[in-house]
Scaffold this active site. Structure first.
Site, mmCIF file in Angstrom:
data_model
loop_
_atom_site.group_PDB
_atom_site.id
_atom_site.type_symbol
_atom_site.label_atom_id
_atom_site.label_comp_id
_atom_site.label_asym_id
_atom_site.label_seq_id
_atom_site.Cartn_x
_atom_site.Cartn_y
_atom_site.Cartn_z
ATOM 1 N N CYS A 144 0.870 -1.167 0.000
ATOM 2 C CA CYS A 144 0.000 0.000 0.000
ATOM 3 C C CYS A 144 0.914 1.226 0.000
ATOM 4 O O CYS A 144 1.570 1.518 1.005
ATOM 5 C CB CYS A 144 -0.878 -0.064 1.248
ATOM 6 N N CYS A 170 11.563 -20.335 -31.759
ATOM 7 C CA CYS A 170 12.591 -20.531 -30.716
ATOM 8 C C CYS A 170 13.428 -19.272 -30.557
ATOM 9 O O CYS A 170 14.016 -18.780 -31.509
ATOM 10 C CB CYS A 170 13.485 -21.700 -31.094
#
Ligand code: ZN
Length: 311
Positions: A144, A170
């Site tokens: 917070c 890939c």
């Protein structure tokens, strides 16, 4: 709980630098209250230096949906990624995890007759807010944070070298081709576009993370344009193959361009249309063009894999 050094302690510390994708050693930033007062506005000073709390629902960050980083307003250290912010309903910006436990330190706080855990910037000791154990998955934590202690920097802003991210099968092969391209100043392989934070290679190979194997690169626009990077991208894979590339099959091998701004989006779209009209391919171009998402760097042994093997 990481041990926080004392406010006045100078010296070197390790921090995680998300733009480099690596841990760096930096000097701590140590200033007196008087010095901070001159550098900050009164609200920033009150919160970061005097451990104040801003009034709830006063922070404009709730509106921000862009990808980017929340940095310390005092020293610029990267603290939280935009992708870890969630709607907590408390009126304060809430995150479920910091960029790294190296960057955000936790300290016991028994002030105001409560047992809480304070969170501070590891580099300059700025008070940021508190952390509580009632957050969402995957960490269950709620950081917070006071909005005035943070500075939001969208990805791609203020960077000397802009970023580009491509997926085309890939990532070993895609990285090697871009690494050899003049004007590309840095490359890293990893995962993007999925929902699982910090996934392992093995997990991505299972195909259920939503992530694509990608190459994240930085380029010098004075040497190579984004359009030219797109040309390279098209030339090193087959963009008509859906969710596969040659023998590699699965959504993690999809052809995808992650754009960082409107200009990249438009350039990618135009370039894709041009390729479709060129007649090079009979089938449709299936490449996705999507906003840049969190990039998670793959394990170190995948980085510059083909170069290390001398291929
Ligand atoms: Zn700081």
């Amino acid at each position: 709980m990481a041990q926080a050094p004392k406010t006045s302690e100078s010296g070197k510390i390790k921090l995680y630098d998300p733009s480099l994708g690596t841990v760096v050693v930096v000097d701590r930033v140590v200033k007196s209250d008087q010095e901070w007062e001159k550098l900050l506005n009164p609200a920033q000073y009150e919160v970061t230096t005097k451990k104040g709390t801003e009034a709830p629902f006063t922070c404009s960050f709730e509106q921000i949906k862009e990808a980017g980083l929340y940095q310390c307003v005092r020293c610029g250290t990267a603290l939280f990624k935009a992708g870890t912010k969630f709607e907590s309903g408390t009126g304060w910006p809430s995150f479920y995890e910091p960029v790294s436990p190296l960057n955000v330190l936790e300290k016991p706080d028994n002030s105001l007759g409560m047992k809480r855990t304070e969170v501070v910037c590891a580099r300059c000791d700025a008070h940021l807010g508190h952390v509580f154990a009632d957050g969402p998955r995957p960490t269950g934590k709620r950081y917070c944070i006071n909005g005035v202690a943070l500075l939001f920097v969208p990805f791609g802003a203020k960077e000397k070298y802009p970023a580009a991210t491509f997926g085309g099968g890939c990532f070993w092969h895609v990285e090697e081709e871009f690494r050899k391209t003049k004007g590309v100043v840095d490359t890293a392989v990893g995962f993007a576009g999925g929902t699982v934070p910090e996934p392992s290679y093995e997990r991505v190979c299972r195909g259920d993370t939503g992530h694509a194997e990608v190459v994240h690169l930085k380029f010098d626009p004075n040497v190579i344009s984004y359009d030219r990077l797109l040309d390279v991208f098209w030339s090193i894979h087959d963009p008509t193959q859906l969710d596969r590339q040659g023998p590699d099959v699965g959504k993690q091998y999809r052809s995808v361009i992650f754009y960082y701004d409107d200009a990249q989006q438009q350039a990618a779209q135009k370039s894709k249309e041009k390729l479709a009209k060129s007649g090079k391919y009979k089938g449709a171009i299936v490449t996705e063009i999507v906003p840049a998402a969190n990039f998670f760097r793959a394990e170190e042994y995948h980085q510059k894999y083909l170069q290390k093997r001398g291929e």
